[in-house]
Design a protein around this motif. Structure first.
Motif, short mmCIF file in Angstrom:
data_model
loop_
_atom_site.label_atom_id
_atom_site.label_comp_id
_atom_site.label_asym_id
_atom_site.label_seq_id
_atom_site.Cartn_x
_atom_site.Cartn_y
_atom_site.Cartn_z
N GLU A 37 0.84 -1.21 0.00
CA GLU A 37 0.00 0.00 0.00
C GLU A 37 0.87 1.25 0.00
O GLU A 37 0.55 2.24 -0.66
CB GLU A 37 -0.90 0.01 1.23
N ALA A 71 -7.65 -1.35 -4.13
CA ALA A 71 -8.81 -1.83 -3.36
C ALA A 71 -9.11 -3.29 -3.71
O ALA A 71 -9.32 -4.13 -2.82
CB ALA A 71 -10.02 -0.95 -3.64
N SER A 72 -9.11 -3.62 -5.02
CA SER A 72 -9.44 -5.00 -5.38
C SER A 72 -8.33 -5.96 -4.97
O SER A 72 -8.60 -7.10 -4.58
CB SER A 72 -9.72 -5.11 -6.87
N VAL B 60 -11.67 5.86 0.19
CA VAL B 60 -11.32 4.50 -0.20
C VAL B 60 -10.24 3.93 0.70
O VAL B 60 -10.39 2.83 1.24
CB VAL B 60 -10.88 4.46 -1.68
N TYR B 61 -9.14 4.68 0.89
CA TYR B 61 -8.03 4.10 1.63
C TYR B 61 -8.30 4.06 3.12
O TYR B 61 -8.32 3.00 3.73
CB TYR B 61 -6.74 4.87 1.35
N ALA B 64 -12.37 2.31 3.31
CA ALA B 64 -12.67 0.94 2.89
C ALA B 64 -11.50 0.00 3.12
O ALA B 64 -11.65 -1.06 3.72
CB ALA B 64 -13.05 0.96 1.41
N VAL B 65 -10.30 0.39 2.65
CA VAL B 65 -9.17 -0.54 2.72
C VAL B 65 -8.78 -0.81 4.16
O VAL B 65 -8.53 -1.96 4.55
CB VAL B 65 -7.99 0.04 1.90
N LEU B 150 -13.57 -4.58 -9.91
CA LEU B 150 -13.97 -4.46 -8.49
C LEU B 150 -15.05 -5.47 -8.15
O LEU B 150 -15.05 -6.05 -7.05
CB LEU B 150 -14.44 -3.04 -8.21
#
Lengths: 101, 191
Positions: A37, A71-72, B60-61, B64-65, B150
């Motif tokens: 990341e 993300a995926s 997102v980071y 979600a992540v 996704l």
């Protein structure tokens, strides 16, 4: 003092090398994902900075796609990691050698 | 002036957070430091005028992540200290530096040549509007492909992490479901 493109590129390089050191010295697979990341984020900074100093939106577009891929990658990677942990009860890289000839 | 102060402040904070992520032996410290670093990185995007990218970075980071990672960590034994690879330190640092210098060369080569013309110049309208226009004209096909990617990742995550996802209740007969329930009850003692 004016902040130029080189400042951002140097920052991106420092973050990228931190991520690389992480990838090389970590044995735990979860920690390896964290280092990945960091790598992706440092590249995102470089994309956004180039996009700003060129006055071109393409860099930001690529940063969006990088975020989508990250993300995926997390979703699939964590799923595989959970399956591995259920079966072998650890997530160390050293035990991941079932394909050794 | 303020831009310089903000840049150096957030650069220091980001580097410190990611350094903690890479070096700490506690998985939870690494997770928290990584989440903080992601938020600080979004500050760079706001400084650079990429407002929408900064918002996406936070959502997102750090949203979600990081939530996915913390859910995933429930499955692993995170209180245990993380063991490290005992390799040659100098080789690791040297290789990382060489690779980072290579990355700088890759990025600075087009800047030095100075021959690039902006294909999609940043106009007068807001950043979000500009991004939307470019994303839904030139990058429409990659956008749709990313959406399918996704979706595939989501389904694979559910199938890999979920239990009994290989069996479909709607396609099974009544007897098979009864058998599965009985089997599950007898298995509970083992779990």
């Amino acid at each position: 003092m004016e902040i130029g493109l080189n400042h951002y590129l140097v920052l991106s390089t420092i973050l990228f090398s931190i991520g690389l050191v992480g990838v090389m010295r970590r044995k735990n697979l979860l920690m390896l994902f964290f280092a990945t990341e960091i790598l992706l984020n440092s590249v995102n900074i470089a994309f956004a900075a180039i996009s700003h100093y060129y006055g071109d939106l393409t860099g930001q577009m690529f940063a969006f796609f990088v975020i989508a891929i990250a993300a995926s990658e997390v979703a699939v990677g964590l799923g595989l990691l959970i399956v591995w942990h259920k079966r072998y009860n650890n997530i160390d890289l050293d035990y991941l050698n079932t394909m050794k000839g | 002036m303020f831009e310089a102060i903000a840049f150096y402040l957030f650069a220091f904070l980001t580097i410190a957070m990611f350094y903690i992520t890479v070096t700490t032996s506690q998985a939870l410290y690494a997770l928290t430091a990584l989440a903080a670093g992601m938020i600080f990185i979004s500050a760079f995007f706001f400084i650079l005028g990429a407002d929408f990218l900064g918002a996406v970075q936070i959502v997102v980071y750090s949203g979600a992540v990081m939530a996915l990672y913390s859910f995933g960590m429930m499955f692993f034994d995170t209180t245990r200290e993380v063991k490290e690879k005992q390799g040659n330190k100098y080789i690791v640092v040297g290789l990382a530096t060489v690779a980072a210098v290579l990355v700088v060369l890759i990025f600075s080569a087009p800047i030095l040549s100075d021959n690039i013309i902006a294909l999609y110049p940043i106009g007068e309208a807001g950043n979000t509007q500009e991004v939307g226009v470019v994303l839904f004209t030139k990058y429409l096909v990659p956008f749709e492909v990313a959406a399918i990617m996704l979706l595939v990742a989501m389904i694979s995550g559910i199938v890999l992490a979920g239990k009994k996802m290989d069996a479909s209740l709607t396609l099974m007969t009544e007897k098979e479901i009864q058998d599965m329930r009985k089997e599950k009850k007898s298995k509970k003692a083992l779990l």
